[in-house]
Design a protein around this motif. Structure first.
Motif, short mmCIF file in Angstrom:
data_model
loop_
_atom_site.label_atom_id
_atom_site.label_comp_id
_atom_site.label_asym_id
_atom_site.label_seq_id
_atom_site.Cartn_x
_atom_site.Cartn_y
_atom_site.Cartn_z
N UNK B 138 0.85 -1.19 0.00
CA UNK B 138 0.00 0.00 0.00
C UNK B 138 0.88 1.23 0.00
N UNK B 139 0.49 2.17 -0.87
CA UNK B 139 1.15 3.48 -0.81
C UNK B 139 0.34 4.37 0.11
N UNK B 140 1.03 4.93 1.11
CA UNK B 140 0.35 5.71 2.13
C UNK B 140 0.94 7.11 2.12
N UNK B 141 0.06 8.11 2.20
CA UNK B 141 0.58 9.49 2.10
C UNK B 141 1.30 9.92 3.36
N UNK B 142 0.93 9.29 4.47
CA UNK B 142 1.53 9.74 5.74
C UNK B 142 1.89 8.52 6.59
#
Lengths: 491, 168, 112, 149
Positions: B138-142
């Motif tokens: 998963x790409x997570x912004x934070x």
């Protein structure tokens, strides 16, 4: 009533071939030969029974502004006869020739599409329908040029397809402008309205001249032709050089610029200049070629120049010369391409420097090629002589001495580069251990048949035959406004 | 009845309903045409609609499906708010990165639903799935933590519990 | 008028791409752009202010309709372009097989 | 990463669940070609996209198991022949190629407009199969094969 069958039969044959063909090619050969022979007979019947009249055939039974119509007049019947003649011999030639590339049914299916497209182009009376059929024919042509599967064949086909698509786009824009100016796509309606709008006529004329000029390979637009025509398999080369550039290029130019636009003088002058340029430049380029089929391809451009020059003069005599030259060029250029194909099949090369002394081992090829050579260079008893003579005489009569000189020089150059072919290919001291047995009977028959036509078709100029055969065609082209009356009058 | 046949029957009914919805229920011609269309489609592409054997307690699962829908809306709203705060913040305190989480779900459809729910939630984006190891990338912004368990708890578990009831 | 000029510019963009690009795929894309510009021309010729779509429906009032014929022509020409593009792509793939490159300056076994 | 053919499990599952919808919509567009926008070509393209969806998601081997490619080739040719056949029947019945020889029916009903819906269906079958076969044939090329020079 007879005209739609020239489109239906090849299409049906093409789909039947794709449906029922399996590994072997017997079925496809049978179907396509039967279809082609039927159409040849039908086309001759169609031409003979016409007697200079014009028939309109409305598709789907509607009336003209709402439907696509097929026009059967002398010019389109004449083109249909040429197409059937060349495609029939070409099919006979391919039966043996294509087997040494691959024995697949795809060739015959594509061939039938090519014939269907060309028949459609010459028989339709609707400008957009013409575009569609042209694209069908071109699509088959692109595929057939690359049929051999060698690297240079794909390259030639790609080049041909790119240049062809550019020209098709220009034609499409031209059709759009025509439609916006006339609100009709039927050629006869356009012919009624468009000549009254000279500013739009110039735009449309330039677009169509460039677009169809590319298809006809007139001199500044010829870049694709030597590659495509020399890379294709020999029967396809003869189809492309013999018929395709005439059906898609010259025929459409005649139909549009004479019957529809009413032969505006400015375009006639352009025709003459382009024709003269094609004759001279292509002849000089042809002399320098060592690839036999490439030389023939350049020769095609030069002969197209003759036709265009005669059309540009647009006197009655000149148009007779142009029409006769269309017929003659189809015959002898196809014959010469068959000769090149049979030499290539026998000794496996197209380079003139590697040939020599073939006259003893390939007698049929040699004799027919001699007839073709003498015919294309315009020597007396053969058909090419008469058409070139008529063109030159017409030039002189109309007062264009310069163009007459150019035509004579071009004719002499033609003789020069075909003597080169004869000298290097058939004479000389090389020895080849081949015999004509490797060339099949179909190929021999095709060559002999066309050579025979080269010898005898000069009789078409005997006044009695000329009046019934060629004069109606000339009248169709020459009487520009008659077309509108004939088409719209016979509703 | 094998799974394929059952799946074809389901697709037949569904396509008939959809065709009727596209046209009209009252016209007899359309009804007949719809039956033909549904037959065609179910024969052609109906064989892989269902992939697991028959399930029990259908109403309970529909109920949990509704609960899942509202939970999902809530999470989307919350995540939207958080991302909006990040955007308007002049410092832009983000720490983008790719993390890995584990899931306990077993079925293709439930893993797909989980991955799509995570993607639809602002701020997170499913990149790849490893169905054998039950892992989602998963790409997570934070990214607040680098621990797999911790990430699984933050991102995955809120959907996973209800999905378990709906699909498994 | 400005629309026609923009459309013409689009045509020129396509032509520029065909003539100057060195990559087979880029040439094919440029040809498609040219084709789209021509199609757009046809659609523009048929456009009419305040006209409705040319489809008869049960509840429609009779108003001015845009000309449906160029739209039919555009559909046909889109089909043709699709075929030609597929053909070109197949040729490009075969050329890549032979030459291991898409660069037309390196594909040169023919002259002329 | 390429442990199996096709795309990830997400794409596969979504394709599995939704591809029938694409087919229903494509057939709807074809069937209503004479009443609403669309017709044989548009609907055929949608159907071809449905096939391509499965092709891209599941890969070549699955398609070979699912569809009979030879049969599709035959279907393509057959629909074209039937199209020409209807045209010839038109000549025989009323004298014009592709003339409408069936009853026209009532306007805005499904079974109306004579032969046009039939032709639309044939075109849709032809386009749907042919477009898929074009991409299929292109995918059969092996890019590393047949080098020359």
């Amino acid at each position: 009533m007879i005209l739609p069958y020239f489109i239906i039969i090849p299409l049906l044959a093409a789909f039947l071939i794709t449906l029922f063909s399996r590994e072997k090619d017997y079925w496809s050969i049978t179907v396509s030969t039967i279809a082609s022979a039927t159409m040849l007979v039908l086309s001759i019947v169609c031409f003979i029974t016409l007697k200079g009249e014009t028939f309109i055939y409305n598709l789907s039974g509607w009336k003209i502004p709402f439907t696509i119509c097929l026009v059967r007049d002398s010019l389109s019947c004449f083109m249909i006869v040429i197409i059937q003649l060349i495609s029939f011999t070409s099919l006979l030639f391919s039966v043996n020739y294509i087997r040494h590339i691959s024995s697949s049914w795809k060739y015959y299916s594509l061939f039938m599409f090519l014939v269907a497209g060309m028949n459609g182009v010459v028989s339709t009376g609707d400008i957009f329908n013409l575009f569609v059929f042209m694209e069908i024919a071109l699509f088959a042509a692109y595929a057939l040029v690359s049929y051999g599967g060698k690297a240079f064949e794909f390259e030639a086909a790609f080049k041909y397809a790119v240049i062809g698509s550019i020209s098709s786009t220009l034609i499409l824009v031209g059709i759009g402008i025509t439609y916006s100016a006339t609100s009709s796509l039927t050629l006869a309606h356009i012919a009624q309205v468009l000549p009254q709008k000279p500013d739009i006529l110039v735009w449309v004329g330039v677009l169509f001249l460039v677009g169809f000029g590319i298809k006809a390979a007139i001199m500044p637009f010829h870049a694709w032709l030597p590659d495509a025509h020399s890379s294709a398999p020999a029967p396809i080369s003869s189809m492309l050089s013999g018929v395709l550039i005439k059906a898609l290029g010259i025929y459409v130019l005649i139909r549009l610029f004479f019957n529809v636009f009413g032969a505006p003088p400015v375009f006639m002058n352009i025709f003459m200049v382009l024709g003269a340029a094609s004759i001279i430049i292509a002849s000089f380029l042809a002399i320098g070629q060592w690839d036999m089929k490439r030389l023939l391809a350049y020769s095609s451009i030069s002969q197209i120049g003759f036709i265009l020059l005669a059309l540009g003069i647009s006197t009655k005599l000149a148009i007779l010369g142009a029409v006769f030259h269309i017929f003659n060029h189809a015959i002898f250029k196809s014959l010469l391409f068959y000769n090149a194909g049979s030499i290539e099949m026998a000794i496996g090369t197209r380079d003139l420097r590697e040939m020599g002394n073939l006259k003893s081992v390939l007698p049929v090829t040699y004799s027919t090629s001699l007839i073709g050579t003498l015919s294309v260079s315009g020597l007396p008893p053969f058909n090419g002589f008469f058409s070139k003579l008529i063109i030159i005489v017409a030039c002189v009569q109309a007062g264009y001495i310069t163009y007459a000189t150019i035509a004579i020089i071009g004719s002499l150059l033609t003789l020069a580069y075909f003597l080169k072919v004869q000298r290097y290919a058939f004479h000389g001291d090389k020895l080849f251990d081949v015999s004509e047995k490797s060339i099949g009977g179909g190929m021999k028959f095709a060559m002999l048949f066309l050579a025979l036509l080269c010898v005898v078709t000069g009789v078409l100029l005997i006044p009695a035959l000329r009046q019934s055969m060629l004069d109606p065609i000339v009248d169709t082209i020459f009487n520009k406004t008659e077309y509108i009356k004939l088409v719209l009058g016979s509703l | 009845m094998t799974i394929k046949t059952r799946s074809r029957v389901v697709v037949f009914i569904l396509s008939w309903l959809v065709y009727m919805g596209l046209t009209s229920f009252t016209d007899l011609q359309e009804v007949l045409a719809g039956l033909v269309v549904a037959l065609l489609v179910s024969m052609l592409a109906g064989h892989f609609y269902l992939s697991s054997p028959k399930r029990q307690r259908i109403f309970r699962r529909i109920g949990f499906g509704i609960i899942y829908f509202f939970r999902f809306l809530l999470e989307v709203t919350k995540a939207n708010w958080q991302v909006a705060l990040l955007v308007v913040n002049p410092v832009l305190p983000i720490k983008p990165g790719i993390i890995k989480i584990k899931t306990k779900l077993k079925k293709d459809s439930s893993i797909t639903m989980l991955a799509n729910s995570i993607t639809l939630t602002p701020g997170t984006l499913t990149i790849d799935v490893n169905p054998k190891e039950k892992e989602l990338y998963i790409h997570w912004i934070n990214t607040t933590s680098k621990d797999i368990e911790e990430d699984t708890r933050i991102i995955g578990e809120k959907f996973e519990k209800i999905l378990m009831e709906v699909v498994e | 008028m400005i629309l026609y000029i923009l459309c013409f510019i689009l045509l020129l963009v396509g032509l520029y791409g065909v003539l100057t690009k060195k990559d087979l795929i880029k040439i094919i894309l440029s040809l498609s752009i040219m084709g789209y510009a021509a199609n757009l021309f046809l659609i523009l010729f048929a456009y009419k202010n305040d006209a409705i779509f040319p489809i008869l429906s049960e509840s429609a009032v009779q108003e001015a309709m845009v000309d449906p014929l160029p739209q039919a022509l555009v559909l046909t020409s889109i089909v043709i372009e699709l075929g030609i593009t597929a053909m070109l792509v197949a040729l490009a793939v075969r050329l890549y097989q032979k030459y291991k490159t898409f660069d037309i300056t390196k594909i040169r076994s023919l002259s002329g | 990463m390429k442990s199996q053919e096709g795309m990830t499990i997400i794409v596969k599952t979504v394709t599995r669940i939704s591809v029938w919808l694409i087919f229903v919509y494509g057939i709807y567009i074809i069937f209503h070609g004479h009443l609403t926008p669309g017709g044989g070509f548009g609907g055929g393209v949608i159907i071809a996209l449905g096939f391509l969806n499965v092709f891209l998601a599941y890969g070549k081997e699955y398609i070979k198991k699912w569809l009979n490619i030879g049969l599709l080739h035959d279907l393509e040719a057959t629909s074209a022949i039937l199209f020409v056949g209807i045209g010839i029947i038109g000549i025989a019945m009323t004298g014009g190629f592709l003339a409408n020889f069936l009853s026209k029916g009532t306007l805005f009903r499904l079974f109306s407009a004579g032969t046009i819906p039939l032709l639309n269906i044939l075109i849709g079958a032809k386009v749907g199969v042919a477009l898929f076969l074009v991409v299929w044939s292109l995918s059969l090329f092996h890019i590393d094969e047949g080098g020359e020079q």
